[in-house]
Structure formats: C-alpha cells, structure tokens
Design an enzyme around this catalytic site. Sequence first.
Site, PDB file in Angstrom:
ATOM      1  N   LYS A 172      37.945  28.742  60.703  1.00 54.93           N
ATOM      2  CA  LYS A 172      38.219  28.507  59.275  1.00 54.93           C
ATOM      3  C   LYS A 172      38.303  29.888  58.622  1.00 54.93           C
ATOM      4  O   LYS A 172      37.290  30.519  58.349  1.00 54.93           O
ATOM      5  CB  LYS A 172      37.060  27.707  58.678  1.00 54.93           C
ATOM      6  CG  LYS A 172      37.329  26.969  57.365  1.00 54.93           C
ATOM      7  CD  LYS A 172      37.971  27.740  56.252  1.00 54.93           C
ATOM      8  CE  LYS A 172      37.027  28.306  55.228  1.00 54.93           C
ATOM      9  NZ  LYS A 172      37.777  29.015  54.148  1.00 54.93           N
ATOM     10  N   GLU A 247      27.115  37.964  59.707  1.00 56.16           N
ATOM     11  CA  GLU A 247      27.348  39.343  59.270  1.00 56.16           C
ATOM     12  C   GLU A 247      27.591  39.292  57.775  1.00 56.16           C
ATOM     13  O   GLU A 247      28.539  38.650  57.327  1.00 56.16           O
ATOM     14  CB  GLU A 247      28.558  39.961  59.987  1.00 56.16           C
ATOM     15  CG  GLU A 247      28.319  40.258  61.456  1.00 56.16           C
ATOM     16  CD  GLU A 247      27.211  41.252  61.713  1.00 56.16           C
ATOM     17  OE1 GLU A 247      26.845  42.015  60.793  1.00 56.16           O
ATOM     18  OE2 GLU A 247      26.685  41.246  62.837  1.00 56.16           O
ATOM     19  N   CYS A 281      32.600  45.887  54.279  1.00 51.68           N
ATOM     20  CA  CYS A 281      31.147  45.720  54.299  1.00 51.68           C
ATOM     21  C   CYS A 281      30.474  47.032  54.679  1.00 51.68           C
ATOM     22  O   CYS A 281      29.311  47.240  54.373  1.00 51.68           O
ATOM     23  CB  CYS A 281      30.752  44.614  55.257  1.00 51.68           C
ATOM     24  SG  CYS A 281      31.427  44.891  56.884  1.00 51.68           S
ATOM     25  N   GLU A 380      25.953  44.773  46.131  1.00 51.36           N
ATOM     26  CA  GLU A 380      27.228  45.072  46.770  1.00 51.36           C
ATOM     27  C   GLU A 380      28.353  44.808  45.775  1.00 51.36           C
ATOM     28  O   GLU A 380      28.519  43.689  45.313  1.00 51.36           O
ATOM     29  CB  GLU A 380      27.407  44.195  47.999  1.00 51.36           C
ATOM     30  CG  GLU A 380      28.667  44.516  48.753  1.00 51.36           C
ATOM     31  CD  GLU A 380      28.837  43.655  49.993  1.00 51.36           C
ATOM     32  OE1 GLU A 380      28.697  42.428  49.879  1.00 51.36           O
ATOM     33  OE2 GLU A 380      29.089  44.227  51.063  1.00 51.36           O
TER      34      GLU A 380
END
Length: 478
Positions: A172, A247, A281, A380
Amino acid sequence: MAEFGSFIAGEWTTAAEYRENINPSDRSDVIGRFALAGPADLDRAVEAARGAFATWSGTSPAHRADLLERVASRILADVEALAELLAREEGKTRAEARGEVIRAAHIFRFFAGEALRLTGEQQASVRPGVTVTVHREPLGVIGVITPWNFPIAIPAWKCAPALAYGNTVVLKPAALVPASAHALARIIEDSGFPPGVFNLVTGSGSVIGGALAAHEGIDAITFTGSEEVGIGIAREGAAALRPVQLELGGKNALIVADDADLDIAVSCAIDGAFFATGQRCTASSRIIVMEAIHDRFTAAFRERALALRVGHALQEGTEIGPVVDEAQLRSDVAYIEGAKDTPGAVVHGGELLELSTRGNFLRPAVVEGLDATAPLNREEVFGPVAGVLRADDYDHAVHLANDTPYGLVAGICTTSLARAADFQRRSDTGMVMVNLPTAGVDPHVPFGGRKRSSHGPKEQGTHAREFFTQLKTAYVRP
Ligand code: NAP
Ligand code: MG
C-alpha cells in the site's frame, strides 16, 4: 485522463473511485487518476498473497534470484522514464529522482544475491549423537505500507527482501505518489512473478492502510511513515502478536566542530538540510555549531542556502524542487512563522516563491537564535528548514545532538580523528556520519534508528533477514 487500478492476483483491477495524482511543480499537471481501493479489494489482495505463499516459498532460491535480478535490469533499462515520473509526482529534482531509481534497481540486485546467501547454523547438541540446525524460513504474507518521500526506493527496500526470502507481499503506497509504485508493479509483473506473489493496492491510508495493518490474513507488517500512524500499526501488531517493523521520524543533528573544514561543513549542511527539499527522514534539521566557528560557518551556510535555485523539478538547473503538496507546505510555513514570532530568532529565506508554474515553491529557511526547545528545533518539520543551534563547547554539542526523542542519524564535521571516534561512540542514533551529510546511505548495510525513530529489526543489507525471515531450530538423531 488515464486511470490506473490496483494489481491483485496477477490482474489489473478498476475501482469505484479514483484520486488525481498532481505534480507539485505545476498543479495544473495531473499525472493520472489512481484507484482508491476499498476493503473488499484489500481482502482479495491478501487472499491472493496467502494463496500464492505455499508455492512461492517452495521455489528454489535461484529462481527467486533470477526474477529479482530481472526486476533490477528492467528498472535500470528504464531509468530515465521512471526518474521523470518520480520527479513529476513527488517533486525531487530529475537528478535526485534518477539516483533514487538506480538505487531501487541496486536493492533488487542485492537481494537477488541474498536469496542465494540465506545461511543457517549447525551445532552439536548437548546430547551425544544429536545435531541441531537453525534454519531461516519466510514468514508468509507481508503487509508493506510506504510514505511519499521515496516513492520507488522504499517500496523496493521492503518488497525486494520480502520476495527474496520467499514471502508474498501486499503493498500500500502513499496516496500522494501511486505512479512510481504502479510502474514498479508493472515491472514486477513483466518479470514473470506468479500471480498473487506481489500485489499492489492503491488508496487512502485511513481506509485500506488501517485495514491492511489490522488484517487477519497478514503475517507481518513493515511500515515507514509518521510516528502517529506507526504507533497505531504497532498496536494492531501487538494485538495479533505479529512482527512489526517501523521506520519513523527524525530530528537529526549535524555538529560543526570548531576544527571542521569549513567548505566540507557547509556542503554537508546544505545537502543534509535542503536537498530533496529537506523531505528526508535523514535530513539534518538541527545544525549544531561550536562557538569558535559559529559566525564564520553560519555566514557561509546562509549565503549558500539563499543562493540555491528553487524551481520546477524537471527544469534544467533546479537544485531544490517543490514541497510535496499544499498541506505539507502549510505545515512548513507554520513552523517558519512560529520562529519569526519568537523574540531573538532570525529567519533567513523561507519565503513562498511564485514562479512560471503554479507549484509549492519554498525558499530554504535558515533559522538562527531559536531555543533548542522551540517546536522548529524539537519536532520533525520535514521541509527545507534548518535550525542553527549554538554550542558552548564540544560536550555541549554532543548533549544537544542527543537531546531529542528521535535517534535516526547524526553527523559531525571535524578534522579531529579523536573527536570523530568519540562522537561515533556517544551518538545515540542508529547511524552516524563523519564529514558526510546525514542523508545519503548505502543500500547494502543496515538502515534504521533508535528511540522514537525506529521499532523492530533494521532494514536493508544482510540484516534485513532479521525481519523478513523467522528461525526454526531442528534436532536430529540419525
Ligand atoms: P504517513 O502519513 O504516516 O503515511 C505513511 C503511509 O501510511 C502512507 O501510505 C499512508 O497512506 C499510510 N497511512 C496513513 N494513515 C494510516 C492508517 N491509519 N493506518 C495505516 N496506514 C496509514 O507519513 P507520510 O506523510 O507519508 O511520510 C512522512 C513521514 O515518514 C515522516 O515522519 C518521515 O520521517 C517518515 N519517513 C521515515 C523514514 C525512515 O526510514 N525512518 C523514511 C521516509 C519517511 P496515505 O498516503 O493515504 O495517507
Ligand atoms: Mg501523509
């Protein structure tokens, strides 16, 4: 307008609803309409993967290696078209997209080899005459959920090991970037994988992502994306007692030590903070600079940042592409505005740009004088935004680097071997870089972090087997 379906049990399917895939460099450019699959499609995909598992897991590793090698070759044969598609849907520059596509090919090639290198162990038993062997076996059906920022490399680094070791897959991809996953699925189909071994279901995370994570028919799930969604997936996995690999985010530090080579430090910071529009990331979003070099470094860093050419991802000469969509752009701008409203903070750049196409263009922002605890330096951002933090001395710099809930990667620029070695030891992260950008990793070694950045075994390299296989201990008395 072309419509693109899901790939289930070896067939391309249509859907009741579709979503437009929009080019972030030019919002008038619609790449296509991609299926919004529903729970019934997902059920069929999982069922197909379950049905294909017994045969696929029983094929010879050499056969699986051949098929994976074919995927690698086909990706490499089509790099330019795949890179253009990727740059068009995600917004990284053509050069960055080309690098990502080549990397996806190299990952398939690496795991083609790994299929043949799946070793076990043999030991003597504590009982005379008995031998013990430890085997690795596939898990079954792997659910794979991927984010938008690496539309082909992340699907590759999850699907290639899954398939190499004899698992079957339901992928997905992120709803913002279905075209690259679609192209990968076509290549996998053309490479001769039996129906049901690899299935692609496109659509919304809240509808089919959640349904995949909760599905009784999967045996494990690997996810890359945001912390919030990852925690939900881990909960589903815990309830089903199923392996989960996550992750998640990062708030990666790059330390510029007072003995750094200034040019190297500036290049590392520019690349780490702003390339790929800061949407990695592994981006260096906190640049921690020791007092003695602070003013010299920041002046040079700021100058290079403001000179970066922001533009259409496919235009010659563009160094920084657009932000992926308008929601991400609003979020980036909110962090920048928050900094501007903070006394003592100074923001350089960070303006919205109006160019010849209607795209999500944001000039890179360098934010100085903001406290380490401010949201921009704590959370973030996932955009072309770098906070510069002042460190009194080396120990203070290391303290600031580690003072975050995240632990993906950290870097240091230094000419001191002793400091480099010390920082490698003290950095509480899964990866550590010396005189290199924090982003940009090799495909054949473990990738992943610590603390709130990752959960479960690392990805990539030989260590990928820790997640994608399970152990069996067999005792034999001949
Ligand atoms: P996201 O919103 O968490 O989405 C990731 C994937 O999960 C997408 O396919 C998404 O589908 C799906 N999803 C959304 N809601 C779901 C739900 N309730 N259940 C199951 N799946 C669901 O993350 P993103 O915005 O795409 O990506 C940015 C994040 O990824 C950042 O936090 C970044 O740090 C992280 N990231 C981490 C790494 C790493 O290796 N550590 C690498 C790259 C990115 P939709 O697209 O339909 O929403
Ligand atoms: Mg999202």
